[in-house]
Scaffold this motif. Structure first.
Motif, PDB file in Angstrom:
ATOM      1  N   MET A  34       1.032  -1.315   0.208  1.00 22.08           N
ATOM      2  CA  MET A  34       0.106  -0.283  -0.017  1.00 22.08           C
ATOM      3  C   MET A  34       0.667   0.739  -0.521  1.00 22.08           C
ATOM      4  N   GLY A  35       0.638   1.863  -0.617  1.00 24.38           N
ATOM      5  CA  GLY A  35       1.176   3.690  -0.838  1.00 24.38           C
ATOM      6  C   GLY A  35       0.600   5.195  -0.833  1.00 24.38           C
ATOM      7  N   TRP A  36       1.111   5.705  -0.381  1.00 24.70           N
ATOM      8  CA  TRP A  36       0.541   7.233  -0.057  1.00 24.70           C
ATOM      9  C   TRP A  36       1.192   8.085  -1.516  1.00 24.70           C
ATOM     10  N   PHE A  37       0.724   8.984  -1.597  1.00 20.56           N
ATOM     11  CA  PHE A  37       1.385   9.874  -3.202  1.00 20.56           C
ATOM     12  C   PHE A  37       0.377  10.664  -2.519  1.00 20.56           C
ATOM     13  N   ARG A  38       1.201  11.898  -3.157  1.00 23.97           N
ATOM     14  CA  ARG A  38       0.766  13.717  -3.296  1.00 23.97           C
ATOM     15  C   ARG A  38       0.818  14.013  -4.369  1.00 23.97           C
ATOM     16  N   GLN A  39      -0.165  14.805  -4.583  1.00 25.04           N
ATOM     17  CA  GLN A  39      -0.440  15.481  -5.891  1.00 25.04           C
ATOM     18  C   GLN A  39      -1.015  16.850  -5.809  1.00 25.04           C
ATOM     19  N   ALA A  40       0.211  18.205  -6.154  1.00 26.47           N
ATOM     20  CA  ALA A  40      -0.371  19.545  -6.083  1.00 26.47           C
ATOM     21  C   ALA A  40      -0.104  19.772  -7.312  1.00 26.47           C
ATOM     22  N   PRO A  41      -1.392  21.080  -6.950  1.00 22.50           N
ATOM     23  CA  PRO A  41      -2.032  21.774  -8.154  1.00 22.50           C
ATOM     24  C   PRO A  41      -0.831  22.344  -9.540  1.00 22.50           C
ATOM     25  N   THR A 102       0.471  -3.321  -9.088  1.00 18.36           N
ATOM     26  CA  THR A 102       0.990  -3.879  -9.790  1.00 18.36           C
ATOM     27  C   THR A 102       2.581  -3.590 -10.468  1.00 18.36           C
ATOM     28  N   GLY A 103       3.486  -2.897 -10.379  1.00 19.67           N
ATOM     29  CA  GLY A 103       4.337  -2.106 -10.201  1.00 19.67           C
ATOM     30  C   GLY A 103       5.659  -3.361 -10.309  1.00 19.67           C
ATOM     31  N   ARG A 104       7.053  -2.336 -10.901  1.00 24.52           N
ATOM     32  CA  ARG A 104       8.382  -2.256 -10.404  1.00 24.52           C
ATOM     33  C   ARG A 104       8.735  -2.022  -8.834  1.00 24.52           C
ATOM     34  N   TYR A 105       8.992  -2.735  -8.258  1.00 23.85           N
ATOM     35  CA  TYR A 105       9.330  -2.841  -6.472  1.00 23.85           C
ATOM     36  C   TYR A 105      10.985  -1.252  -7.331  1.00 23.85           C
ATOM     37  N   PRO A 106      11.271  -0.309  -5.562  1.00 20.82           N
ATOM     38  CA  PRO A 106      10.248  -0.260  -4.927  1.00 20.82           C
ATOM     39  C   PRO A 106       8.526  -0.182  -5.442  1.00 20.82           C
ATOM     40  N   PRO A 107       8.026   0.141  -4.463  1.00 25.61           N
ATOM     41  CA  PRO A 107       5.871   0.563  -5.191  1.00 25.61           C
ATOM     42  C   PRO A 107       5.933   1.494  -5.028  1.00 25.61           C
ATOM     43  N   LEU A 108       6.555   2.486  -6.003  1.00 24.99           N
ATOM     44  CA  LEU A 108       6.044   4.114  -5.473  1.00 24.99           C
ATOM     45  C   LEU A 108       5.484   5.051  -6.834  1.00 24.99           C
ATOM     46  N   GLU A 109       5.310   3.922  -7.479  1.00 28.05           N
ATOM     47  CA  GLU A 109       4.926   4.265  -9.026  1.00 28.05           C
ATOM     48  C   GLU A 109       3.698   4.299  -9.043  1.00 28.05           C
ATOM     49  N   ASN A 110       3.122   5.185  -9.747  1.00 26.40           N
ATOM     50  CA  ASN A 110       1.695   5.244 -10.030  1.00 26.40           C
ATOM     51  C   ASN A 110       0.461   4.038 -10.549  1.00 26.40           C
TER      52      ASN A 110
END
Length: 125
Positions: A34-41, A102-110
């Protein structure tokens, strides 16, 4: 029925702290990471931190949050947390939780199948 749901955002002054929570359905919590992501304007969504809930391995976008953010898990609650300390104005963004990588590790991709609605974090100077 909640699959992935964030809570805990808010407004703080620079240097303050917030803890975000992400509750997930049991089958998603135990799937893999499970991951945390962020998106700024005006910016792309970026990975902040992730955790492999099966073994507790943690991953961070060091260039963004090294030493300031901590990801953790509570298996009894199927919940992942993001403790954010020493917050900066540039941390201001919508924060999203994601499950089933579903991506490659590390799991920080979208590359997650399930996303929450997001919780706003605003840091003022």
């Amino acid at each position: 029925q909640v699959q992935v749901a964030e809570s805990g955002g808010g407004s703080v002054q620079a240097g303050g702290s917030l803890r975000l929570s992400c509750a997930a359905s049991a089958y998603l919590y135990t799937s893999n990471s499970m991951g945390w992501f962020r998106q700024a304007p005006g910016k792309e969504r970026e990975g902040v931190a992730a955790i492999y809930t099966g073994g507790g391995d943690r991953y961070y976008a060091d260039s963004l949050v090294k030493g300031r953010f901590t990801i953790s898990q509570d298996d009894a609650k199927n919940t992942v947390y993001l403790q954010m300390n020493s917050l900066k104005p540039e941390d201001t963004a919508m924060y999203y939780c994601a499950a089933e990588y579903t991506g490659r590790y590390p799991p920080l991709e979208n590359a997650y199948n399930y996303w929450g609605q997001g919780t706003q974090v605003t840091v003022s100077s």
